[in-house]
Scaffold this motif. Structure first.
Motif, PDB file in Angstrom:
ATOM      1  N   ARG B  11       0.840  -1.210   0.000  1.00  9.90           N
ATOM      2  CA  ARG B  11       0.000   0.000   0.000  1.00  9.90           C
ATOM      3  C   ARG B  11       0.863   1.243   0.000  1.00  9.90           C
ATOM      4  N   HIS B  13       3.888   1.606  -0.903  1.00  8.67           N
ATOM      5  CA  HIS B  13       4.655   1.747  -2.138  1.00  8.67           C
ATOM      6  C   HIS B  13       3.832   2.457  -3.201  1.00  8.67           C
ATOM      7  N   ILE B  14       2.566   2.080  -3.286  1.00  8.34           N
ATOM      8  CA  ILE B  14       1.699   2.706  -4.285  1.00  8.34           C
ATOM      9  C   ILE B  14       1.402   4.154  -3.898  1.00  8.34           C
ATOM     10  N   ALA B  15       1.196   4.383  -2.596  1.00  5.78           N
ATOM     11  CA  ALA B  15       0.921   5.748  -2.146  1.00  5.78           C
ATOM     12  C   ALA B  15       2.119   6.656  -2.415  1.00  5.78           C
TER      13      ALA B  15
END
Ligand SMILES: Nc1ncnc2c1ncn2[C@@H]1O[C@H](COP(=O)(O)OP(=O)(O)OP(=O)(O)O)[C@@H](O)[C@H]1O
Ligand SMILES: [Mg+2]
Lengths: 254, 327
Positions: B11, B13-15
């Motif tokens: 999560r 990493h995507i944020a």
């Protein structure tokens, strides 16, 4: 054993020709729920073409395709995915610049119908991200999930093919030579992952390695020149004279 | 235990990828510099901002969804003429003019997308090129409406927000264009970082696989094409409103080609590529045209070949690679 349950996937009299080359010639196929069904046959027999017909990527010249009781012959490929049909590709067809996590998250968003959403940040879709991560973890490629797909090892890319198909929560999964190009030592391992899939998913797999076919298939269909030569249990196939003739001799199961 | 922390890490990493970076903040602060450093060049700055918005709209379809277009000026021109005609016929309010121009360009964009979504690659280049030429010719022959080659005369804009008159120095023009560019940028930034934006990248990377994961790639393409056309229309309307004229050239092939060049120079699919490309292209042209106007296309051609050969992902792509290497 499998006769009682209605098939989750069936084809009736499926036909396809490319010009004068007949690649599907009245193919009748039935895949019952939870099956582990192998489709084998020599190169050019029409196995990949059959997958393309069933998934709607090619239009048949004749015949019908059923998902459960529903006739999907005229349905668009993406509609069939929505009804529980997923596939992998013999030659990797991935998203090179996306990370494995992004790719699987995308597939889940498409399944949930949220891929249309353009006003919310993807970071807010934590359920989808978590599920994507769980799928990648179940196939043991979570550790490389932040790398762009094009940088992944070939074997990991083959697993990502399967992960993308699983993300659509299929009832029927068509695997077109999942171990193509994978060294023999690794291909058995890859098939362990496939064998470990939930029994709610019926799996039809194309595979050239007979030791793997006989180890993992509950039923086998042999296809030659667009026709189904014979279908049966591994035992029946192993002792079938016609099959022996096609495969020229006694390639035996281990 | 480690699986949980890894999932949380996923999560995060995507944020992290969609967070505002310091360089972005610096970039936008720097767009205010012309007010202080080049107060005599604000007209040019406003035209750069408008072109940057046009390039941004192209980036959305080309850089993200992989839809090549050689006729994007069609929508720029539609916006320009809509704003111009509105004003000529008595409605000179700028903001509603922008909205209506976006609407007209968006509707035509949607109609075009019904065709566009069915094609790819070379066919797409030919179709977009053809549509662009068609519209240009239509505007040329409908001179009773558009003024033809003489351009549309009699455009009179009201004050922005009823307060700010368009002045000779371009002070209002640049403030207005920059504000619209920034707001549009926020919108595009949100789009590319949404699930829809991810789907667009999926289409660019492999549309066959998109179908295989159950996506209706065509529906996505129709949507992004419509949005992009509307934004191009806003850019065109801005040009009309800040210059008080509309010329046939707003629809011309040259404009379609130049915006493509700017985007490729800057780097497609990176949000800022079109902006950086527009800044470099237009300031360079301004400098060169003063000295040796004849050589302008020679230099831009050389630069383009050099960028494609040595920086296939544009100037921003090259910078990103440099930074990555240094680590
Ligand atoms: N789009 C196409 N146009 C024309 N011929 C085709 C097309 N696709 C496949 N073929 C031909 O149809 C035949 C069957 O191809 P198909 O890919 O289905 O075989 P296959 O059983 O999957 O073989 P392999 O084991 O090598 O993967 C081959 O002779 C192939 O050349
Ligand atoms: Mg094949």
């Amino acid at each position: 054993m499998t006769g009682a349950a209605p098939p989750v996937l069936a084809t009736r009299g499926l036909c396809k020709s490319f010009g004068s080359l007949v690649v599907a010639d009245g193919v009748d196929l039935e895949i019952p729920a939870g099956a582990r069904h192998a489709l084998i046959g020599p190169n050019g027999a029409g196995k990949t073409t059959l997958v393309n017909l069933v998934t709607g990527m090619l239009r048949p010249n004749g015949g019908q395709i059923f998902l459960g009781a529903e006739d999907v012959t005229a349905a668009a490929p993406e509609q069939r995915v929505g009804r529980g049909l997923a596939r992998t590709f013999q030659v990797n067809a991935l998203f090179p610049a996306l990370t494995a996590l992004e790719a699987v998250t995308l597939a889940i968003c498409e399944r949930n119908g949220v891929a249309r959403c353009w006003w919310r940040s993807i970071a807010g879709f934590t359920a989808e991200i978590d599920e994507a991560h769980a799928i990648l973890a179940s196939l043991s490629i979570a550790s490389v999930c932040h790398r762009p797909t094009r940088e992944l090892a070939y074997g990991h890319q083959r697993l990502l093919e399967i992960a993308l198909a699983l993300a659509s929560r299929p009832k029927v999964l068509l695997l077109d030579e999942p171990t193509a190009g994978v060294p023999r030592s690794e291909s058995a391992e890859l098939f362990e992952a496939i064998a470990g899939l939930s029994r709610d998913i019926a799996v039809l797999f194309i595979e050239h390695d007979m030791s793997i076919v006989f180890r993992f298939a509950s039923r086998i269909t042999v296809m030659v020149s667009g026709r189904i030569l014979v279908e049966g249990t591994p035992d029946e196939i192993a002792h079938d004279e016609q099959v022996r003739a096609v495969y020229l001799g006694s390639r035996h199961h281990g | 235990m480690s699986t949980d922390t890894m999932a949380l890490d996923a999560r995060r990493h995507i944020a992290r990828q969609i967070r505002w970076r310091p360089a972005e903040v610096i970039f936008w602060l720097a767009t205010l510099l012309p007010f202080v450093l080049f107060p005599t060049h604000l007209v040019l700055a406003s035209q750069i901002a408008i072109t940057a918005l046009f390039a941004l709209s192209l980036d959305l379809i080309l850089g993200y969804a992989g839809i090549v277009s050689l006729g994007h000026a069609a929508f720029f021109g539609l916006g320009a003429y809509t704003a111009g005609l509105l004003s000529k016929h008595g409605w000179g309010e700028p903001l509603s003019g922008l909205v209506l121009s976006a609407l007209v360009a968006g509707i035509v964009g949607f109609a075009a997308s019904l065709v566009i979504a069915r094609f790819r690659h070379l066919a797409l280049i030919m179709i977009t090129l053809g549509m662009g030429l068609l519209l240009h010719e239509a505007a040329n022959s409908a001179s009773w409406l558009t003024g033809g080659v003489d351009g549309l005369q009699g455009v009179k804009m009201w004050q922005v927000l009823g307060q700010f008159r368009f002045d000779l120095y371009g002070y209002t023009a640049y403030s207005y264009a920059l504000a619209v560019l920034f707001l549009s940028f926020l919108l595009v930034r949100r789009i590319v970082h949404s699930p829809f934006g991810l789907a667009l990248r999926g289409i660019r990377e492999n549309s066959v696989r998109m179908t295989a994961i159950g996506a209706s790639a065509r529906a996505h393409v129709r949507k992004v094409y419509t949005i992009s056309a509307a934004l191009a229309g806003v850019a065109g309307a801005l040009l009309t409103q800040t210059t008080s004229t509309v010329s046939l050239e707003t629809l011309g092939f040259q404009r379609s080609a130049e915006v493509l060049v700017m985007l490729v120079l800057g780097g497609a699919g990176r949000l800022y590529g079109g902006l950086v490309g527009a800044i470099i292209f237009m300031s360079a042209r301004d400098q060169f045209s003063g000295i040796t106007p004849l050589y302008w296309y020679f230099w831009i051609g050389t630069l383009l070949v050099a960028v494609v050969l040595f920086l296939p992902n544009g100037i921003l792509g090259g910078l990103a690679r440099l930074r990555w290497r240094r680590r």
